[in-house]
Design an enzyme around this catalytic site. Structure first.
Site, PDB file in Angstrom:
ATOM      1  N   GLN A   1       0.852  -1.203   0.000  1.00  0.00           N
ATOM      2  CA  GLN A   1       0.000   0.000   0.000  1.00  0.00           C
ATOM      3  C   GLN A   1       0.880   1.243   0.000  1.00  0.00           C
ATOM      4  O   GLN A   1       1.543   1.540   0.992  1.00  0.00           O
ATOM      5  CB  GLN A   1      -0.882  -0.017   1.253  1.00  0.00           C
ATOM      6  CG  GLN A   1      -1.821   1.168   1.386  1.00  0.00           C
ATOM      7  CD  GLN A   1      -2.381   1.290   2.801  1.00  0.00           C
ATOM      8  OE1 GLN A   1      -1.760   0.807   3.747  1.00  0.00           O
ATOM      9  NE2 GLN A   1      -3.525   1.912   2.933  1.00  0.00           N
TER      10      GLN A   1
ATOM     11  N   SER B   1       0.985   6.400   2.614  1.00  0.00           N
ATOM     12  CA  SER B   1       1.636   7.351   3.532  1.00  0.00           C
ATOM     13  C   SER B   1       2.880   7.976   2.913  1.00  0.00           C
ATOM     14  O   SER B   1       3.612   7.320   2.164  1.00  0.00           O
ATOM     15  CB  SER B   1       2.057   6.638   4.818  1.00  0.00           C
ATOM     16  OG  SER B   1       0.946   6.063   5.450  1.00  0.00           O
TER      17      SER B   1
ATOM     18  N   SER C   1       4.632  -1.329   4.257  1.00  0.00           N
ATOM     19  CA  SER C   1       4.777  -2.731   4.664  1.00  0.00           C
ATOM     20  C   SER C   1       4.837  -3.608   3.414  1.00  0.00           C
ATOM     21  O   SER C   1       4.104  -3.380   2.443  1.00  0.00           O
ATOM     22  CB  SER C   1       3.567  -3.165   5.495  1.00  0.00           C
ATOM     23  OG  SER C   1       3.266  -2.214   6.492  1.00  0.00           O
TER      24      SER C   1
ATOM     25  N   GLU D   1      -9.335  -1.774   5.269  1.00  0.00           N
ATOM     26  CA  GLU D   1      -8.132  -1.909   6.098  1.00  0.00           C
ATOM     27  C   GLU D   1      -8.507  -1.993   7.576  1.00  0.00           C
ATOM     28  O   GLU D   1      -7.950  -2.797   8.328  1.00  0.00           O
ATOM     29  CB  GLU D   1      -7.192  -0.718   5.853  1.00  0.00           C
ATOM     30  CG  GLU D   1      -5.944  -0.770   6.728  1.00  0.00           C
ATOM     31  CD  GLU D   1      -4.936   0.318   6.384  1.00  0.00           C
ATOM     32  OE1 GLU D   1      -5.216   1.140   5.493  1.00  0.00           O
ATOM     33  OE2 GLU D   1      -3.862   0.336   7.001  1.00  0.00           O
TER      34      GLU D   1
HETATM   35  C1  LIG Z   1       2.171  -1.222  11.642  1.00  0.00           C
HETATM   36  C2  LIG Z   1       1.989  -0.134  10.621  1.00  0.00           C
HETATM   37  C3  LIG Z   1       2.002  -0.476   9.263  1.00  0.00           C
HETATM   38  C4  LIG Z   1       1.846   0.525   8.304  1.00  0.00           C
HETATM   39  N1  LIG Z   1       1.855   0.165   6.972  1.00  0.00           N
HETATM   40  C5  LIG Z   1       1.646   1.115   6.048  1.00  0.00           C
HETATM   41  C6  LIG Z   1       1.614   0.741   4.666  1.00  0.00           C
HETATM   42  O1  LIG Z   1       1.827  -0.407   4.280  1.00  0.00           O
HETATM   43  N2  LIG Z   1       1.375   1.700   3.758  1.00  0.00           N
HETATM   44  C7  LIG Z   1       1.137   2.992   4.120  1.00  0.00           C
HETATM   45  O2  LIG Z   1       0.870   3.793   3.228  1.00  0.00           O
HETATM   46  N3  LIG Z   1       1.172   3.392   5.426  1.00  0.00           N
HETATM   47  C8  LIG Z   1       1.418   2.475   6.392  1.00  0.00           C
HETATM   48  N4  LIG Z   1       1.449   2.846   7.720  1.00  0.00           N
HETATM   49  C9  LIG Z   1       1.313   4.268   8.062  1.00  0.00           C
HETATM   50  C10 LIG Z   1       0.010   4.595   8.809  1.00  0.00           C
HETATM   51  O3  LIG Z   1      -1.087   4.021   8.186  1.00  0.00           O
HETATM   52  C11 LIG Z   1      -0.204   6.115   8.998  1.00  0.00           C
HETATM   53  O4  LIG Z   1      -0.345   6.813   7.826  1.00  0.00           O
HETATM   54  C12 LIG Z   1       0.939   6.731   9.660  1.00  0.00           C
HETATM   55  O5  LIG Z   1       1.417   5.929  10.692  1.00  0.00           O
HETATM   56  C13 LIG Z   1       0.507   8.101  10.233  1.00  0.00           C
HETATM   57  O6  LIG Z   1       1.382   9.053   9.791  1.00  0.00           O
HETATM   58  P1  LIG Z   1       2.627   9.617  10.652  1.00  0.00           P
HETATM   59  O7  LIG Z   1       3.424   8.446  11.121  1.00  0.00           O
HETATM   60  O8  LIG Z   1       3.282  10.638   9.782  1.00  0.00           O
HETATM   61  O9  LIG Z   1       1.998  10.283  11.926  1.00  0.00           O
HETATM   62  P2  LIG Z   1       1.377  11.756  12.050  1.00  0.00           P
HETATM   63  O10 LIG Z   1       0.312  11.948  11.046  1.00  0.00           O
HETATM   64  O11 LIG Z   1       2.482  12.748  12.077  1.00  0.00           O
HETATM   65  O12 LIG Z   1       0.731  11.666  13.465  1.00  0.00           O
HETATM   66  C14 LIG Z   1       1.562  11.666  14.651  1.00  0.00           C
HETATM   67  C15 LIG Z   1       0.678  11.822  15.868  1.00  0.00           C
HETATM   68  O13 LIG Z   1      -0.017  13.068  15.820  1.00  0.00           O
HETATM   69  C16 LIG Z   1      -1.419  12.852  15.937  1.00  0.00           C
HETATM   70  N5  LIG Z   1      -2.118  13.820  15.093  1.00  0.00           N
HETATM   71  C17 LIG Z   1      -1.969  13.983  13.773  1.00  0.00           C
HETATM   72  N6  LIG Z   1      -2.766  14.970  13.324  1.00  0.00           N
HETATM   73  C18 LIG Z   1      -3.430  15.442  14.410  1.00  0.00           C
HETATM   74  C19 LIG Z   1      -4.400  16.485  14.596  1.00  0.00           C
HETATM   75  N7  LIG Z   1      -4.836  17.234  13.596  1.00  0.00           N
HETATM   76  N8  LIG Z   1      -4.870  16.676  15.848  1.00  0.00           N
HETATM   77  C20 LIG Z   1      -4.432  15.927  16.883  1.00  0.00           C
HETATM   78  N9  LIG Z   1      -3.525  14.945  16.748  1.00  0.00           N
HETATM   79  C21 LIG Z   1      -3.026  14.702  15.538  1.00  0.00           C
HETATM   80  C22 LIG Z   1      -1.655  11.423  15.486  1.00  0.00           C
HETATM   81  O14 LIG Z   1      -2.825  10.872  16.065  1.00  0.00           O
HETATM   82  C23 LIG Z   1      -0.391  10.735  16.007  1.00  0.00           C
HETATM   83  O15 LIG Z   1      -0.525  10.389  17.356  1.00  0.00           O
HETATM   84  C24 LIG Z   1       1.650   1.876   8.702  1.00  0.00           C
HETATM   85  C25 LIG Z   1       1.647   2.200  10.067  1.00  0.00           C
HETATM   86  C26 LIG Z   1       1.832   1.212  11.011  1.00  0.00           C
HETATM   87  C27 LIG Z   1       1.832   1.614  12.474  1.00  0.00           C
END
Ligand SMILES: Cc1cc2nc3c(=O)[nH]c(=O)nc-3n(C[C@H](O)[C@H](O)[C@H](O)COP(=O)(O)OP(=O)(O)OC[C@H]3O[C@@H](n4cnc5c(N)ncnc54)[C@H](O)[C@@H]3O)c2cc1C
Length: 244
Positions: free
Chosen positions: A112, A115, A147, A230
């Site tokens: 996928q 992100s 992933s 998902e």
């Molecule tokens: C096990 C796992 C597998 C994954 N696999 C994939 C994959 O295969 N493909 C893929 O595309 N993505 C994948 N992801 C990514 C996931 O789906 C999310 O997109 C990503 O983790 C969130 O983006 P970030 O890490 O930049 O966090 P951020 O968006 O920066 O968020 C960080 C923190 O800030 C908080 N936050 C964000 N915005 C706000 C707001 N406006 N108000 C209050 N709080 C807020 C969030 O809740 C979080 O706690 C995976 C994630 C995990 C954990």
């Protein structure tokens, strides 16, 4: 009508024609798909019989009792749980025929490509660009947390095709061939030594327009189908990791 008794008979016919003990695993899975016993709620010809989803348990129980192989759903969770329902919902007939059988059998793993470093929770802020060039699209950008990208043949990809409209409206959904030139997968090594996630760099990747899923500019709507599925599927998923 396809009821539990009819499905049991159909499953026993499959087992009689392809005894698990003497049939190659992949051949058995292909035969199961072609018998409509892969996901019984899918349409006929696409691995199903248009039956109620709850009846899948009847088929699974018969097959398990007979020692039949499964398709290792944890290994292909993104394909089964996210790509497949999206292709079913928005794909052309040709896309459904091309992609669903090898996806279900496990011959082709999916990842996928959603992100990005600057687009996580705020996914619609994504910056990966897809620019139309004749019958294909040129894609440039970076994805993260991908992933299974290191074992995937295909990726479900959302990219910005119109930067001049409100962000949710300028996105289009594609199927990306992970073996194409310009696709570079880099592992993200975790503290455990494993690397389940990757960064994926897309540099001038050419995606034929025939691998667009849904209409141009409808990518956010299509992505909602992926994300809704998902939420349901991710609980039981296990992603294969690289060795430390
Ligand atoms: C096990 C796992 C597998 C994954 N696999 C994939 C994959 O295969 N493909 C893929 O595309 N993505 C994948 N992801 C990514 C996931 O789906 C999310 O997109 C990503 O983790 C969130 O983006 P970030 O890490 O930049 O966090 P951020 O968006 O920066 O968020 C960080 C923190 O800030 C908080 N936050 C964000 N915005 C706000 C707001 N406006 N108000 C209050 N709080 C807020 C969030 O809740 C979080 O706690 C995976 C994630 C995990 C954990």
């Amino acid at each position: 009508m396809t009821d539990a008794a009819a499905l049991r008979r159909r499953t026993q016919d499959l087992l009689a024609a392809h005894p698990p003990a003497t049939t190659d695993r992949t051949d058995f899975l292909k035969a199961r798909f072609d018998a409509g016993l892969a996901w019984v709620h899918y349409p006929e010809g696409l691995g199903g019989l248009g039956a109620p989803r709850t009846l899948q348990a009847v088929v699974d129980a018969e097959l398990e009792a007979a020692g039949a192989p499964d398709n290792d759903p944890r290994r292909i969770g993104i394909g089964l749980g996210m790509a497949a329902p999206t292709i079913l919902g928005f794909g052309t007939d040709e896309q459904k025929r091309r992609f669903l059988r090898p996806l279900w059998v496990g011959e082709e793993v999916w990842c996928q490509l959603f992100s990005e470093p600057g687009a996580g929770s705020d996914l619609a802020a994504l910056g990966t660009r897809a620019v139309r060039d004749g019958e294909s699209w040129a894609v440039d950008g970076q994805k993260v947390w991908t992933s299974s990208a290191h074992v995937a043949r295909w990726g479900i990809l959302i990219a910005r095709t119109d930067p001049d409209v409100p962000k949710h409206r300028g996105i289009t959904y594609f199927i990306c061939d992970m073996t194409d030139p310009g696709v570079e997968v880099r592992p993200l090594r975790q503290i455990t030594g494993e690397a389940e996630f990757n960064e994926v760099f897309l540099s001038g990747v050419r995606i034929p327009d025939t691998r667009r899923l849904g209409a141009v500019g409808d990518g956010w709507k299509v992505a909602q189908t992926t994300l809704m599925n998902e939420r349901v599927s991710i609980g039981g998923m296990r992603i294969p990791a690289r060795a430390a």
